[in-house]
Design an enzyme around this catalytic site. Structure first.
Site, PDB file in Angstrom:
ATOM      1  N   SER A 151       0.812  -1.215   0.000  1.00 49.72           N
ATOM      2  CA  SER A 151       0.000   0.000   0.000  1.00 49.72           C
ATOM      3  C   SER A 151       0.848   1.269   0.000  1.00 49.72           C
ATOM      4  O   SER A 151       0.608   2.190  -0.784  1.00 49.72           O
ATOM      5  CB  SER A 151      -0.936   0.015   1.209  1.00 49.72           C
ATOM      6  OG  SER A 151      -1.812  -1.071   1.166  1.00 49.72           O
ATOM      7  N   THR A 205      -5.150  -3.852   7.909  1.00 50.29           N
ATOM      8  CA  THR A 205      -4.712  -5.199   7.596  1.00 50.29           C
ATOM      9  C   THR A 205      -4.676  -6.025   8.871  1.00 50.29           C
ATOM     10  O   THR A 205      -5.067  -5.553   9.943  1.00 50.29           O
ATOM     11  CB  THR A 205      -3.346  -5.188   6.868  1.00 50.29           C
ATOM     12  OG1 THR A 205      -3.068  -6.499   6.385  1.00 50.29           O
ATOM     13  CG2 THR A 205      -2.216  -4.720   7.759  1.00 50.29           C
ATOM     14  N   LYS A 251      -8.857  -6.281  10.954  1.00 46.45           N
ATOM     15  CA  LYS A 251      -9.986  -6.081  10.047  1.00 46.45           C
ATOM     16  C   LYS A 251     -11.337  -6.255  10.751  1.00 46.45           C
ATOM     17  O   LYS A 251     -12.333  -5.674  10.335  1.00 46.45           O
ATOM     18  CB  LYS A 251      -9.887  -7.013   8.839  1.00 46.45           C
ATOM     19  CG  LYS A 251      -8.775  -6.637   7.867  1.00 46.45           C
ATOM     20  CD  LYS A 251      -8.833  -7.459   6.596  1.00 46.45           C
ATOM     21  CE  LYS A 251      -7.743  -7.052   5.624  1.00 46.45           C
ATOM     22  NZ  LYS A 251      -7.868  -7.736   4.327  1.00 46.45           N
ATOM     23  N   ASN A 269     -11.435  -3.175   5.568  1.00 44.38           N
ATOM     24  CA  ASN A 269     -10.048  -2.947   5.169  1.00 44.38           C
ATOM     25  C   ASN A 269      -9.812  -1.514   4.711  1.00 44.38           C
ATOM     26  O   ASN A 269      -8.696  -1.147   4.357  1.00 44.38           O
ATOM     27  CB  ASN A 269      -9.636  -3.921   4.046  1.00 44.38           C
ATOM     28  CG  ASN A 269     -10.149  -3.501   2.682  1.00 44.38           C
ATOM     29  OD1 ASN A 269     -11.298  -3.061   2.546  1.00 44.38           O
ATOM     30  ND2 ASN A 269      -9.325  -3.626   1.660  1.00 44.38           N
ATOM     31  N   ASP A 321     -11.705  -5.438  -0.621  1.00 42.71           N
ATOM     32  CA  ASP A 321     -11.111  -6.708  -1.051  1.00 42.71           C
ATOM     33  C   ASP A 321     -12.069  -7.456  -1.980  1.00 42.71           C
ATOM     34  O   ASP A 321     -11.657  -8.036  -2.989  1.00 42.71           O
ATOM     35  CB  ASP A 321     -10.798  -7.597   0.159  1.00 42.71           C
ATOM     36  CG  ASP A 321      -9.602  -7.095   0.963  1.00 42.71           C
ATOM     37  OD1 ASP A 321      -8.729  -6.432   0.372  1.00 42.71           O
ATOM     38  OD2 ASP A 321      -9.546  -7.362   2.180  1.00 42.71           O
ATOM     39  N   GLY A 370      -9.356 -15.049   7.381  1.00 45.47           N
ATOM     40  CA  GLY A 370      -9.904 -13.738   7.045  1.00 45.47           C
ATOM     41  C   GLY A 370      -9.881 -13.440   5.563  1.00 45.47           C
ATOM     42  O   GLY A 370     -10.791 -12.793   5.035  1.00 45.47           O
ATOM     43  N   LEU A 387      -4.606 -15.874  -4.136  1.00 44.39           N
ATOM     44  CA  LEU A 387      -4.588 -14.528  -3.576  1.00 44.39           C
ATOM     45  C   LEU A 387      -3.168 -14.026  -3.352  1.00 44.39           C
ATOM     46  O   LEU A 387      -2.942 -12.821  -3.245  1.00 44.39           O
ATOM     47  CB  LEU A 387      -5.366 -14.474  -2.250  1.00 44.39           C
ATOM     48  CG  LEU A 387      -6.835 -14.062  -2.358  1.00 44.39           C
ATOM     49  CD1 LEU A 387      -7.617 -14.968  -3.280  1.00 44.39           C
ATOM     50  CD2 LEU A 387      -7.500 -14.016  -0.990  1.00 44.39           C
ATOM     51  N   TYR A 392       0.572 -12.879  -4.234  1.00 49.65           N
ATOM     52  CA  TYR A 392       1.167 -12.228  -5.407  1.00 49.65           C
ATOM     53  C   TYR A 392       2.691 -12.225  -5.345  1.00 49.65           C
ATOM     54  O   TYR A 392       3.358 -11.757  -6.268  1.00 49.65           O
ATOM     55  CB  TYR A 392       0.640 -10.790  -5.559  1.00 49.65           C
ATOM     56  CG  TYR A 392       1.025  -9.864  -4.424  1.00 49.65           C
ATOM     57  CD1 TYR A 392       2.148  -9.037  -4.516  1.00 49.65           C
ATOM     58  CD2 TYR A 392       0.277  -9.818  -3.258  1.00 49.65           C
ATOM     59  CE1 TYR A 392       2.505  -8.197  -3.484  1.00 49.65           C
ATOM     60  CE2 TYR A 392       0.622  -8.975  -2.222  1.00 49.65           C
ATOM     61  CZ  TYR A 392       1.743  -8.171  -2.339  1.00 49.65           C
ATOM     62  OH  TYR A 392       2.107  -7.342  -1.294  1.00 49.65           O
TER      63      TYR A 392
END
Length: 250
Positions: free
Chosen positions: A16, A61, A65, A86, A105, A131, A207, A209
């Site tokens: 982020s 995060t 959450k 989030n 999300d 989560g 999910l 990356y």
């Protein structure tokens, strides 16, 4: 200087912060900063925005959450249904801070999944029930895709990994990894599913990356499956956050 930030604990490398600072620079957005706020206790969070009215938004995060829910004055419909936030927008009015919680999300996941869907993609296996799975399950319900949750324990899901047969793998043509298995640096690990039954009819979505192609995705690609990692989901939810923070509100 207006302020945005990410709260969580602990906070290591942050997608982020780099994303938004790069965005501010490339789009010549002035007068806004984005920083990381590692909070050992969620009770410390209100001090940030109550003592500094320059804050107008936060990302949230793990592990907060759900912990931030009691602090919200309002929740968006998806955040209320998922019971997870989030993204927080803050408005300062008459000396008080008004917080609204969102969950972007689900938006990021759905928008990145939809272009890949084919007529045979009517059922999904969701690997993991933590989560991260909340947004995925919400989106699958919205898309009318039937799903089963796969967990290591019978009490935490619909199926265990040991129960995944050839028939089940052939029936559930979407497989989504919501577990952390395969994340850097443990790149030689993958969820324990029977990869030999995958085909070109399958869609595998991870999910994760980092790495770009996990062992889970690599095994799917080798069987001709369509594969997708979580990077576009992150980009889409980040832009949605920006839209929410800067929306004109009454």
């Amino acid at each position: 200087m207006k302020k945005l930030g990410l709260i969580g604990y602990p906070l290591g490398h942050s997608f982020s912060k780099k994303y938004y600072l790069d965005k501010f620079e490339s789009e010549q957005i002035k007068g806004i900063d984005y920083d990381l706020y590692s909070l050992p206790d969620i009770a410390e969070f209100p001090k940030l925005y109550l003592q500094d009215q320059q804050f107008y938004g936060f990302n949230v995060t793990i592990p907060y959450k759900q912990a931030v829910l009691p602090l919200m004055d309002e929740l968006s419909p998806e955040a209320a249904q998922m019971e997870a936030v989030n993204c927080i927008r803050i408005q300062h009015k008459d000396g008080r801070a008004i917080l609204k919680g969102f969950n972007t999300d689900a938006y990021g996941f759905e928008a990145s999944l939809k272009p890949l869907l084919q007529p045979q993609h009517t059922k999904a296996l969701v690997l993991g029930n933590g989560g991260a799975a909340k947004a995925v399950l919400y989106s699958l319900r919205k898309l009318n895709i039937a799903y089963a949750v796969v967990s290591r324990s019978e009490t935490n899901g619909d199926l265990t990994y040991q129960q995944l047969s050839k028939e089940i793998i052939e029936e559930y043509t979407i497989i989504i990894n919501c577990s952390p298995i395969g994340t850097f640096p443990k790149v030689d690990e993958a969820p324990q599913i029977p990869y030999e039954y995958l085909s070109e009819s399958h869609l595998l979505y991870d999910l994760i990356y980092n790495p770009t192609e996990t062992l889970f995705l690599q095994k799917g690609r080798e069987k001709g499956a369509t594969i997708k990692n979580g990077y576009e989901m992150l980009l889409l939810q980040a832009e949605k956050n920006w839209e929410i923070w800067n929306a004109e509100t009454a």
